[in-house]
Write a protein that holds these residues in place. Structure first.
Motif, PDB file in Angstrom:
ATOM      1  N   LYS A  49       0.899  -1.075  -0.141  1.00 48.60           N
ATOM      2  CA  LYS A  49      -0.050  -0.018  -0.489  1.00 48.60           C
ATOM      3  C   LYS A  49       1.211   1.335   0.471  1.00 48.60           C
ATOM      4  O   LYS A  49       0.800   2.895  -1.086  1.00 48.60           O
ATOM      5  CB  LYS A  49      -0.614   0.106   1.014  1.00 48.60           C
ATOM      6  CG  LYS A  49      -1.707  -1.572   1.253  1.00 48.60           C
ATOM      7  CD  LYS A  49      -2.428  -1.314   2.269  1.00 48.60           C
ATOM      8  CE  LYS A  49      -1.903  -0.948   3.979  1.00 48.60           C
ATOM      9  NZ  LYS A  49      -0.828  -2.619   4.260  1.00 48.60           N
ATOM     10  N   SER A  50       1.733   1.236   1.193  1.00 49.53           N
ATOM     11  CA  SER A  50       2.762   2.612   0.958  1.00 49.53           C
ATOM     12  C   SER A  50       3.498   2.618  -0.438  1.00 49.53           C
ATOM     13  O   SER A  50       3.498   4.042  -0.479  1.00 49.53           O
ATOM     14  CB  SER A  50       3.226   2.969   1.862  1.00 49.53           C
ATOM     15  OG  SER A  50       2.822   2.389   3.408  1.00 49.53           O
ATOM     16  N   VAL A  51       4.121   1.368  -0.725  1.00 54.04           N
ATOM     17  CA  VAL A  51       4.818   1.358  -1.847  1.00 54.04           C
ATOM     18  C   VAL A  51       3.933   1.949  -3.233  1.00 54.04           C
ATOM     19  O   VAL A  51       4.690   2.847  -3.980  1.00 54.04           O
ATOM     20  CB  VAL A  51       5.264  -0.033  -2.303  1.00 54.04           C
ATOM     21  CG1 VAL A  51       5.516   0.019  -3.761  1.00 54.04           C
ATOM     22  CG2 VAL A  51       6.743  -0.192  -1.566  1.00 54.04           C
ATOM     23  N   PHE A  93       3.495  10.849   5.781  1.00 57.57           N
ATOM     24  CA  PHE A  93       4.112   9.662   5.264  1.00 57.57           C
ATOM     25  C   PHE A  93       3.033   9.088   6.427  1.00 57.57           C
ATOM     26  O   PHE A  93       3.315   9.461   7.437  1.00 57.57           O
ATOM     27  CB  PHE A  93       5.343  10.149   5.214  1.00 57.57           C
ATOM     28  CG  PHE A  93       5.790  10.909   3.438  1.00 57.57           C
ATOM     29  CD1 PHE A  93       5.174   9.470   3.121  1.00 57.57           C
ATOM     30  CD2 PHE A  93       5.894  12.152   3.731  1.00 57.57           C
ATOM     31  CE1 PHE A  93       6.009  10.330   1.221  1.00 57.57           C
ATOM     32  CE2 PHE A  93       6.054  12.549   2.925  1.00 57.57           C
ATOM     33  CZ  PHE A  93       6.335  11.676   1.407  1.00 57.57           C
ATOM     34  N   GLN A  94       3.413   7.829   6.019  1.00 54.55           N
ATOM     35  CA  GLN A  94       3.424   6.564   7.321  1.00 54.55           C
ATOM     36  C   GLN A  94       4.704   7.033   8.258  1.00 54.55           C
ATOM     37  O   GLN A  94       3.906   6.647   9.658  1.00 54.55           O
ATOM     38  CB  GLN A  94       3.407   5.681   6.682  1.00 54.55           C
ATOM     39  CG  GLN A  94       3.268   3.829   8.134  1.00 54.55           C
ATOM     40  CD  GLN A  94       3.253   2.895   7.334  1.00 54.55           C
ATOM     41  OE1 GLN A  94       3.108   2.124   6.392  1.00 54.55           O
ATOM     42  NE2 GLN A  94       2.390   1.898   8.250  1.00 54.55           N
ATOM     43  N   GLN A  95       5.535   7.273   7.957  1.00 57.54           N
ATOM     44  CA  GLN A  95       6.723   6.726   9.089  1.00 57.54           C
ATOM     45  C   GLN A  95       7.545   8.747   8.313  1.00 57.54           C
ATOM     46  O   GLN A  95       6.803   8.835   8.199  1.00 57.54           O
ATOM     47  CB  GLN A  95       8.322   5.766   8.474  1.00 57.54           C
ATOM     48  CG  GLN A  95       7.978   4.678   9.752  1.00 57.54           C
ATOM     49  CD  GLN A  95       7.665   4.047   8.652  1.00 57.54           C
ATOM     50  OE1 GLN A  95       7.698   3.206   8.068  1.00 57.54           O
ATOM     51  NE2 GLN A  95       6.799   2.440   9.857  1.00 57.54           N
ATOM     52  N   LEU A 171      -2.409  10.330   2.654  1.00 57.48           N
ATOM     53  CA  LEU A 171      -2.366  10.204   3.812  1.00 57.48           C
ATOM     54  C   LEU A 171      -2.160   8.610   4.335  1.00 57.48           C
ATOM     55  O   LEU A 171      -2.761   7.962   3.652  1.00 57.48           O
ATOM     56  CB  LEU A 171      -3.587  10.237   4.431  1.00 57.48           C
ATOM     57  CG  LEU A 171      -4.745  11.906   4.174  1.00 57.48           C
ATOM     58  CD1 LEU A 171      -5.974  12.101   4.824  1.00 57.48           C
ATOM     59  CD2 LEU A 171      -3.656  13.139   4.656  1.00 57.48           C
ATOM     60  N   ASP A 172      -1.119   8.282   4.480  1.00 63.62           N
ATOM     61  CA  ASP A 172      -0.760   7.057   4.439  1.00 63.62           C
ATOM     62  C   ASP A 172      -1.307   6.633   6.277  1.00 63.62           C
ATOM     63  O   ASP A 172       0.260   6.767   7.289  1.00 63.62           O
ATOM     64  CB  ASP A 172       1.185   6.208   4.143  1.00 63.62           C
ATOM     65  CG  ASP A 172       1.279   4.656   4.724  1.00 63.62           C
ATOM     66  OD1 ASP A 172      -0.086   3.948   4.254  1.00 63.62           O
ATOM     67  OD2 ASP A 172       2.338   5.173   3.840  1.00 63.62           O
ATOM     68  N   GLU A 173      -1.565   5.733   6.936  1.00 55.44           N
ATOM     69  CA  GLU A 173      -2.549   5.750   7.756  1.00 55.44           C
ATOM     70  C   GLU A 173      -2.527   6.421   8.736  1.00 55.44           C
ATOM     71  O   GLU A 173      -1.888   6.524   9.577  1.00 55.44           O
ATOM     72  CB  GLU A 173      -1.525   4.453   8.333  1.00 55.44           C
ATOM     73  CG  GLU A 173      -1.353   3.065   7.404  1.00 55.44           C
ATOM     74  CD  GLU A 173      -1.442   1.930   7.578  1.00 55.44           C
ATOM     75  OE1 GLU A 173      -1.608   1.673   8.734  1.00 55.44           O
ATOM     76  OE2 GLU A 173      -1.663   1.296   7.316  1.00 55.44           O
ATOM     77  N   PRO A 174      -2.909   7.311   8.709  1.00 52.58           N
ATOM     78  CA  PRO A 174      -3.497   8.710   9.456  1.00 52.58           C
ATOM     79  C   PRO A 174      -3.260   8.351  10.623  1.00 52.58           C
ATOM     80  O   PRO A 174      -3.663   9.409  12.030  1.00 52.58           O
ATOM     81  CB  PRO A 174      -3.967   9.773   8.907  1.00 52.58           C
ATOM     82  CG  PRO A 174      -5.128   9.191   7.856  1.00 52.58           C
ATOM     83  CD  PRO A 174      -4.416   7.684   7.504  1.00 52.58           C
TER      84      PRO A 174
HETATM   85 MG   LIG Z   1       2.505   0.702   5.120  1.00 54.12          MG
END
Ligand SMILES: [Mg+2]
Ligand SMILES: Nc1ncnc2c1ncn2[C@@H]1O[C@H](COP(=O)(O)OP(=O)(O)OP(=O)(O)O)[C@@H](O)[C@H]1O
Length: 267
Positions: A49-51, A93-95, A171-174
């Protein structure tokens, strides 16, 4: 997707392949995102998903496929054209949602400084306006990320994503790491901002509550492909084993139970 009539597609991914070493993570992913919708993007941990999100915004190189964002194929653009398109989206970003060595104010002004040439006073006013948009006040400006709670960090990161008045926010896993109430508040905020600002929201999330309360459509990544895209109703009707387990399995029921318990405990 017959019901979508003539909706404008702001992200169009076709046959996207991405691999690391000899391992293919995305194996021909197709996805459409329509203007003004909140798309929830789900899939197992490590599914890519993030990729895919990072590939769409041009941070990861794909080995095959095409991606158009806001009508342009990023691979076909000159550097200047690319930068112009990049200004039209914001990312959470997620991280490492924030730069830890910069204050909140500096974090908010980072992208603005790179893209626009504005007097400092105006940038300060803009930063405070963005903080207010996400429900924070100017008192957090001088704080460092380590001094913020998880929920505040997410809000500042969202404010930063909004810094250049984008059309699309990624939004990555907000809401990951937030308690159910904090996550619910954040969902409400996203839905409000989407409506008020007319944003298109691309949201990777594991949060079933977010998916059912704020997302207009949901897309599912499985085995390197987007195997389904549609409303929550469509997801609930799917007989695909992974989707069945995800949307209707034990975990789904537990998530709904936890949310209800949290809400009744607080109300
Ligand atoms: Mg991810
Ligand atoms: N830069 C990279 N180099 C090598 N492998 C990577 C890189 N980025 C991601 N991967 C691998 O690609 C796969 C998909 O990662 P990704 O971060 O997209 O998962 P995800 O679906 O976002 O998972 P999660 O829900 O846990 O965030 C994983 O196996 C990961 O290890």
């Amino acid at each position: 997707m017959a019901t979508n009539g003539k909706r404008e597609t702001v992200i169009e991914a076709r046959g996207v392949e991405v691999g690391f070493g000899d391992r293919l993570v995305l194996k021909g992913a197709d996805l459409d995102v329509y203007r003004g919708e909140i798309l929830g993007f789900v899939g197992g941990s490590g599914a890519g998903k993030s990729v895919l999100m990072r590939t769409i915004i041009g941070l990861i190189r794909k080995s095959a496929g095409t991606i158009k964002v806001l009508g342009s194929d990023l691979d076909q653009l000159s550097d200047d054209e690319r930068r112009a398109i990049e200004r039209r989206w914001g990312v959470l970003f997620q991280q490492g949602a924030l730069f830890s060595s910069l204050t909140v104010m500096e974090n908010l002004q980072f992208t603005v400084r790179e893209n626009l040439h504005l007097p400092q006073r105006l940038m300060d006013e803009l930063a405070v306006a963005k903080l207010e948009m996400v429900g924070l006040d100017a008192s957090v400006c001088s704080k460092y990320p380590s001094e913020l709670s998880g929920g505040m960090t997410k809000r500042v990161a969202l404010a930063r994503a909004l810094a250049l008045d984008p059309e699309i926010v990624f939004l990555d896993e907000p809401t990951s790491g937030l308690d159910p109430i904090g996550a619910g508040d954040f969902d409400t905020l996203i839905a409000t901002l989407q409506r008020v600002l007319g944003l298109t929201v691309y949201m990777v999330t594991h949060d079933l509550d977010s998916l059912s309360t704020v997302c207009d459509r949901i897309a599912v990544l499985y085995d390197g492909k987007v195997i389904a895209a549609g409303t929550m109703d469509t997801m609930l009707k799917s007989e695909h084993p992974w989707m069945k387990e995800y949307f209707r399995g034990k975990r789904a029921r537990a998530a709904i139970g936890a949310r209800e318990a949290a809400l009744s405990g607080n109300g």
